[in-house]
Design a protein around this motif. Sequence first.
Motif, PDB file in Angstrom:
ATOM      1  N   PHE A 243       0.866  -1.328   0.004  1.00  0.00           N
ATOM      2  CA  PHE A 243      -0.117  -0.049  -0.462  1.00  0.00           C
ATOM      3  C   PHE A 243       0.705   1.227  -0.024  1.00  0.00           C
ATOM      4  N   ASP A 244       0.247   2.027  -0.509  1.00  0.00           N
ATOM      5  CA  ASP A 244       1.470   3.488  -0.991  1.00  0.00           C
ATOM      6  C   ASP A 244       1.312   4.127   0.344  1.00  0.00           C
ATOM      7  N   VAL A 245       1.175   4.729   1.034  1.00  0.00           N
ATOM      8  CA  VAL A 245       2.037   5.161   2.160  1.00  0.00           C
ATOM      9  C   VAL A 245       0.829   7.051   2.432  1.00  0.00           C
ATOM     10  N   LYS A 246       0.100   7.071   2.604  1.00  0.00           N
ATOM     11  CA  LYS A 246      -0.860   8.019   2.605  1.00  0.00           C
ATOM     12  C   LYS A 246      -0.001   9.973   3.335  1.00  0.00           C
ATOM     13  N   GLN A 247      -0.197  10.860   2.458  1.00  0.00           N
ATOM     14  CA  GLN A 247       0.478  12.237   3.481  1.00  0.00           C
ATOM     15  C   GLN A 247      -0.962  12.704   4.388  1.00  0.00           C
ATOM     16  N   LEU A 248      -1.039  12.562   5.286  1.00  0.00           N
ATOM     17  CA  LEU A 248      -1.728  13.425   5.460  1.00  0.00           C
ATOM     18  C   LEU A 248      -1.742  14.043   6.681  1.00  0.00           C
ATOM     19  N   SER A 249      -2.775  15.301   6.784  1.00  0.00           N
ATOM     20  CA  SER A 249      -2.451  16.621   6.790  1.00  0.00           C
ATOM     21  C   SER A 249      -1.715  16.757   8.223  1.00  0.00           C
ATOM     22  N   ARG A 250      -0.588  17.278   8.546  1.00  0.00           N
ATOM     23  CA  ARG A 250      -0.526  18.028  10.040  1.00  0.00           C
ATOM     24  C   ARG A 250      -0.798  19.654  10.769  1.00  0.00           C
ATOM     25  N   SER A 251      -2.086  19.964   9.387  1.00  0.00           N
ATOM     26  CA  SER A 251      -2.233  21.640   9.530  1.00  0.00           C
ATOM     27  C   SER A 251      -3.438  21.732   9.745  1.00  0.00           C
ATOM     28  N   VAL A 252      -3.261  22.754  11.052  1.00  0.00           N
ATOM     29  CA  VAL A 252      -5.048  22.987  11.880  1.00  0.00           C
ATOM     30  C   VAL A 252      -4.677  24.491  11.459  1.00  0.00           C
ATOM     31  N   LYS A 253      -4.050  24.371  10.577  1.00  0.00           N
ATOM     32  CA  LYS A 253      -4.330  26.018   9.926  1.00  0.00           C
ATOM     33  C   LYS A 253      -5.729  26.338   9.150  1.00  0.00           C
ATOM     34  N   GLY A 254      -6.279  27.273   9.561  1.00  0.00           N
ATOM     35  CA  GLY A 254      -7.603  27.879   9.669  1.00  0.00           C
ATOM     36  C   GLY A 254      -8.729  27.172   9.379  1.00  0.00           C
ATOM     37  N   LEU A 255      -8.348  26.632  10.528  1.00  0.00           N
ATOM     38  CA  LEU A 255      -9.786  25.627  11.314  1.00  0.00           C
ATOM     39  C   LEU A 255     -10.143  26.832  12.319  1.00  0.00           C
ATOM     40  N   ILE A 256     -11.552  26.999  12.683  1.00  0.00           N
ATOM     41  CA  ILE A 256     -12.498  27.745  13.583  1.00  0.00           C
ATOM     42  C   ILE A 256     -12.298  26.633  14.324  1.00  0.00           C
ATOM     43  N   VAL A 257     -11.778  26.799  16.173  1.00  0.00           N
ATOM     44  CA  VAL A 257     -11.463  25.872  17.090  1.00  0.00           C
ATOM     45  C   VAL A 257     -11.734  27.248  18.359  1.00  0.00           C
ATOM     46  N   LEU A 258     -12.934  26.539  19.132  1.00  0.00           N
ATOM     47  CA  LEU A 258     -13.434  27.058  20.491  1.00  0.00           C
ATOM     48  C   LEU A 258     -13.002  26.556  21.601  1.00  0.00           C
ATOM     49  N   VAL A 259     -12.537  27.780  22.185  1.00  0.00           N
ATOM     50  CA  VAL A 259     -11.962  27.128  23.794  1.00  0.00           C
ATOM     51  C   VAL A 259     -12.337  27.801  25.162  1.00  0.00           C
ATOM     52  N   THR A 260     -13.104  26.896  25.853  1.00  0.00           N
ATOM     53  CA  THR A 260     -13.638  27.377  27.134  1.00  0.00           C
ATOM     54  C   THR A 260     -12.431  27.574  27.825  1.00  0.00           C
ATOM     55  N   GLY A 261     -12.597  28.454  28.930  1.00  0.00           N
ATOM     56  CA  GLY A 261     -11.947  29.190  30.200  1.00  0.00           C
ATOM     57  C   GLY A 261     -10.374  29.092  29.670  1.00  0.00           C
ATOM     58  N   ALA A 262     -10.406  30.029  28.293  1.00  0.00           N
ATOM     59  CA  ALA A 262      -9.545  30.047  28.280  1.00  0.00           C
ATOM     60  C   ALA A 262      -8.497  32.016  28.469  1.00  0.00           C
ATOM     61  N   ALA A 263      -8.873  31.904  29.683  1.00  0.00           N
ATOM     62  CA  ALA A 263      -8.493  33.313  30.113  1.00  0.00           C
ATOM     63  C   ALA A 263      -7.629  33.458  30.556  1.00  0.00           C
TER      64      ALA A 263
END
Length: 259
Positions: free
Chosen positions: A2-22
């Motif tokens: 099987f070919d080794v798939k290149q999976l992304s290790r980037s979260v660039k552009g993702l929208i992330v909500l963090v609670t208790g973030a102060a």
Amino acid sequence: MFDVKQLSRSVKGLIVLVTGAASGMGRATAHVFAGEGAKVAVTDFDAGGAAKVAGEITEGGGAARAWKLDVAHRDEIDTVISDVAAHFGALDVIVNNAGISVRVAVDDPTYDEAWTSGLAIMLTAHQRIIRAALPHLRRSQCPRIVNIASTEALGATALHSPYSAAKAGVTGLTRSLAVELGREGITVNCICPGPIRTAITERIPEEHKTIYAKRRTALGRYGLPEEVAHMTLSVCLPAASYLTGAVIPVDGGLMARNA
């Protein structure tokens, strides 16, 4: 072969909500995601603290906006989730980090109050936030839910039963929702921090922290909020698409040590 798939290790552009973030691990999580190119909704009961963290991120060239959010109130959860998705145009990652310190004896007259507030903020809020975010996560190409629990969910300390019960509930919620939402490609994982340098542990004398860490952890030290934040980031990578239902201690080897 099987070919080794290149999976992304980037979260660039993702929208992330963090609670208790102060502050603490939430603040570190917001900074780490923003540093990797994600757009971060910085939410906290402390509106000024959330705004300060969002300002730190934007001044450093990242993308963030602050929202006041008291996770104990369902109406605020629904409003903030809707506002975040409308502002950024999507919502990909939820990090349920908000928590409080609860220390009370089981026969203390204030126990019921401590129990109610502890579970409301550290368990009930998690499922409410997830449910409010679910329609947006179902439209995401990289939907991730991360619940922050504690090693108190895995091994308890006296006078912390409301806290331990809430955190143990988080691990159960994580596993159950991982199974329920897995066919939709939504991953649900849980991070269990051990002794970490935060505002809560800051009041512990340094000498006591050193003694405890050397006696209980394999690494012999307290962890940094950033070390927890990087594990949170790791389970949210597009490449982490086959990891779900995991309960991951980030504790310097505390749970691995037998003596």
